[in-house]
Design a protein around this motif. Sequence first.
Motif, PDB file in Angstrom:
ATOM      1  N   LYS A 178       0.818  -1.210   0.000  1.00  0.00           N
ATOM      2  CA  LYS A 178       0.000   0.000   0.000  1.00  0.00           C
ATOM      3  C   LYS A 178       0.855   1.264   0.000  1.00  0.00           C
ATOM      4  N   TYR A 179       2.094   1.164   0.490  1.00  0.00           N
ATOM      5  CA  TYR A 179       2.964   2.346   0.489  1.00  0.00           C
ATOM      6  C   TYR A 179       3.557   2.587  -0.896  1.00  0.00           C
ATOM      7  N   ILE A 180       3.783   1.521  -1.641  1.00  0.00           N
ATOM      8  CA  ILE A 180       4.155   1.671  -3.049  1.00  0.00           C
ATOM      9  C   ILE A 180       3.009   2.297  -3.825  1.00  0.00           C
ATOM     10  N   GLN A 181       1.801   1.813  -3.559  1.00  0.00           N
ATOM     11  CA  GLN A 181       0.626   2.375  -4.216  1.00  0.00           C
ATOM     12  C   GLN A 181       0.426   3.839  -3.842  1.00  0.00           C
ATOM     13  N   LEU A 207       2.882   5.817  -5.902  1.00  0.00           N
ATOM     14  CA  LEU A 207       2.438   5.903  -7.288  1.00  0.00           C
ATOM     15  C   LEU A 207       1.253   6.853  -7.436  1.00  0.00           C
ATOM     16  N   GLU A 208       0.363   6.846  -6.468  1.00  0.00           N
ATOM     17  CA  GLU A 208      -0.800   7.727  -6.525  1.00  0.00           C
ATOM     18  C   GLU A 208      -0.395   9.191  -6.444  1.00  0.00           C
ATOM     19  N   LEU A 237      -6.213   1.769  -8.555  1.00  0.00           N
ATOM     20  CA  LEU A 237      -5.102   2.611  -8.972  1.00  0.00           C
ATOM     21  C   LEU A 237      -5.044   2.730 -10.490  1.00  0.00           C
ATOM     22  N   LEU A 238      -5.279   1.619 -11.183  1.00  0.00           N
ATOM     23  CA  LEU A 238      -5.306   1.650 -12.645  1.00  0.00           C
ATOM     24  C   LEU A 238      -6.453   2.520 -13.154  1.00  0.00           C
ATOM     25  N   MET A 266      -6.133   5.759 -15.681  1.00  0.00           N
ATOM     26  CA  MET A 266      -6.881   5.923 -16.920  1.00  0.00           C
ATOM     27  C   MET A 266      -7.680   7.222 -16.911  1.00  0.00           C
ATOM     28  N   PHE A 267      -8.346   7.509 -15.803  1.00  0.00           N
ATOM     29  CA  PHE A 267      -9.143   8.736 -15.705  1.00  0.00           C
ATOM     30  C   PHE A 267      -8.251   9.964 -15.827  1.00  0.00           C
TER      31      PHE A 267
END
Length: 232
Positions: free
Chosen positions: A133-136, A139-140, A200-201, A205-206
């Motif tokens: 979740k920290y990688i995510q 990335l976010e 996240l994907l 895309m949005f």
Amino acid sequence: MTLFHFGNCLALAYVPYLITYKCSGLSEYSAFWKCVQAGAAYLVTQLCKMMVLATFFPTSEGSGGHLDILGEFMKSTVDLGDLLGFYFILTSIAAKGEMRFMIAGLGWATAELVMTRFIPLWVGARGTEFDWKYIQMSLESNINLIQHVATATLVWLWSRHDLNKSLQPVVMVLLGLSCYKPLVLEVLVNAMGLGSWVLLLSKVMFTGCVGVIALQLYVGLTASSQNHYQGK
């Protein structure tokens, strides 16, 4: 090992911001303090939004785990205040047009990154157990950078008097979608049970679609302005 994981997450979150500042020409323009001013505007805007939320939309208890769509819609409406914050930055900073929305977007995103990501990464990524979740989260933060630059571009386009009137509804729809994106994603998560990576994907895309459209509108406006100038 935990410190190495924290360093990786920190680099993944912050390095793209430094690259954007260096490669966008802001460093050559000496726009550091202007970005700081944009970050200060972010803090003031969020403080005002928190006061409005606490006054008119207090947190309701006993929802039973169900999503309160109306309540979340009203709370997302408060995010329209971000557009006022961007407009204030764009009108108060003395810079070229293309530099204004870069300063506004980068300064805003950097302030958000520091205020919402540093402490969770410092506390969580240094834990004894590895967690994706920290990688995510890192990335976010890069997705948010693109989103805020695109939003600043759209606000700048909306404020332009030479923007084709037929494109103004497109700009307004994109600004509305940017503000209500958290609500849309929350509904999708509750309705479809999206996983963290799929969510996240979806954000990628949005944000990519909004960014590409904003870029096309900006390129079209600058091209038409140059042709009009050369025609004279």
